[in-house]
Design a protein around this motif. Structure first.
Motif: not given
Length: 492
Positions: A59-60, A49-54, A33-37, A13-16
């Motif tokens: 929704y990630v 998560i080892d790259r800062g995602w959650r 920044h977000g993405m639908w998983s 989804f980006g993150g503007d």
């Protein structure tokens, strides 16, 4: 490991745009920044998560660290080396007193341990994409040899200092006729204590050496600090006044036990959101509860070297005398137990259940590690230094924060001075260090187009004149080369 050779499928989804921050309440200062998983393997989520995602439901998201108002650093605790602090011990004793004698403290000790505010992400406005990309035409899947990352190298775990300082006894001097010239000069009591302490340490080391050669019970064993598990069960009689049972139920796919307790669990969540987070009664709906805390993209997986309960998403329920009083939402991943959320009945807020559940989850991680050696970390979500209420996560030591530029782990003690100066900081002190999994080959990024898996190079040839290269490049740089070659990026 993944069931039936499953693949992760996401929509980026980006993150503007900025959203309301749940920490500082800035109306549009929260950027991520977000993405639908649609679906995700546990190894892919571990790497993310080892790259800062959650994740929040399916929704990630990944905070834009140098832009968002309250930078959020992924934090992990070394579960095997964890020793409870004095505050932690008090909490465990307080809960045990309640269980054994029914003593309920009047004062609240869990202020600031309420967990993540729900509006810390803009998940509320994100709806599942209308199209279903899950039906893949496997006959057209292009053969790309990508091996799952098995790098389990971790930073060395610092040892915790022992807080059982040696006690000294006062020595009463004998009466005499002044200094004896035949004896050495008198020394200060401070120096004598120091010498005795050094002597005791030498004796302990000698005992440790002899016990390793000839293991036998010795006095030094009794001097070891009590374990976390020891404090959890300390002073509990065989027939306590209240009985606490901790049950682990799989939430995705929902197990029969999860379904049977769903309504009772939801009612606790609703009370918690209204009392602790001051939500109006119409906000914590059942659909919101399902989307936020029950839905998960994680596949239920097992592995020969994995824990007996398997990997995936779970609810750890705390049953008091047959009634749910608290629920910890957890993900069990290849290297860690990741805490997603905690909610509890407000009537028991004085028992510091936020702290108590975290300690139980650390003990649970240690239990799983005995079955799966590489599963040795407890992830507490995000550490937000700029929000004083969220600093409590740094009290579970030893712990590390994730550097937002190199994605390496740095002991929190080395991070705090930097974060005191600036809310955003590159935590890795090595100026030469970089992102080991940085995007190198955009052409190898996997995409899912018209139910067919293909590398981005093939997709770009098919879609001549496509203008999504910048978006795909941004996505791939955020998930890293390893994940970009495993996860399928859905292209309409």
């Amino acid at each position: 490991m993944a069931a039936g050779g499953s693949l992760s499928i996401v929509e980026y989804f980006g993150g503007d745009d900025g959203y309301r921050c749940g920490y500082c309440k800035h109306e549009n200062g929260n950027f991520s920044h977000g993405m639908w998983s649609h679906t995700m393997t546990v190894q892919d989520y571990q790497d993310l998560i080892d790259r800062g995602w959650r994740r929040s439901g399916k929704y990630v998201y990944k905070p834009i660290m140098n832009k968002t108002c309250c930078p959020q650093y992924t934090i992990r605790c070394h579960a095997l080396n964890f020793h409870p602090s004095k505050t932690h011990k008090k909490t465990l004793k307080k809960v045990n007193r309640f269980l054994s004698k029914g003593e309920m403290p009047v004062e609240k000790h869990d202020e600031g341990h309420e967990g993540e505010p729900m509006d810390s992400v803009h998940e509320e406005g994100v709806q599942p994409p209308p199209q279903d990309p899950l039906k893949i035409d496997h006959s057209e899947v292009q053969d790309i040899s990508t091996s799952p990352d098995t790098d389990t190298t971790n930073s060395a775990a610092p040892t915790m200092p022992r807080d059982d300082a040696e006690k000294t006894t006062n020595v009463t001097p004998k009466p005499g006729k002044g200094a004896d010239p035949n004896r050495p000069l008198c020394r200060k009591a401070k120096d004598l204590r120091k010498e005795r302490r050094l002597l005791k340490e030498q004796q302990k080391q000698q005992e440790a050496v002899s016990s390793s050669v000839n293991p036998a019970p010795s006095k030094s064993a009794s001097n070891q600090p009590k374990s976390l598990e020891g404090f959890i069960t300390e002073s509990l009689p065989s027939d306590p006044l209240h009985r606490l049972e901790v049950r682990l139920v799989r939430s995705n796919p929902p197990s029969p036990q999860f379904r049977a307790s769903f309504d009772a669990s939801y009612q606790v969540y609703k009370l918690y959101q209204m009392a602790i987070h001051k939500d109006p009664p119409d906000k914590p709906t059942e659909s919101q509860f399902k989307r936020f805390l029950c839905d998960s993209p994680l596949e239920a997986e097992t592995a020969p070297d994995g824990p007996d309960v398997g990997y995936g998403s779970f609810h750890q329920q705390y049953w008091l005398d047959g009634t749910i009083v608290a629920v910890g939402v957890l993900d069990i991943l290849p290297s860690c137990v990741s805490s997603v959320y905690l909610y509890y009945h407000p009537d028991f807020s004085s028992l510091s259940l936020g702290t108590y559940s975290a300690l139980r989850e650390i003990a649970f991680t240690r239990q799983l590690q005995q079955q799966s050696p590489k599963l040795s970390y407890y992830y507490l979500g995000f550490y937000v230094h700029s929000c004083p209420k969220m600093r409590y996560k740094g009290q579970y030591r030893p712990s590390d924060l994730l550097c937002p530029e190199t994605y390496t782990w740095v002991p929190i003690e080395r991070c705090i001075p930097r974060l005191d100066i600036s809310a955003y900081s590159r935590l890795n002190e090595n100026a030469q260090a970089g992102d080991a999994r940085a995007l190198k080959e955009l052409s190898r990024v996997l995409v899912l187009h018209r139910r067919t898996v293909m590398p981005y190079a093939a997709y770009a040839r098919k879609r001549k004149g496509s203008n999504d290269e910048k978006e795909v490049e941004q996505y791939a740089s955020l998930v890293g080369q390893t994940c970009a070659e495993r996860i399928l990026l859905y292209r309409a």
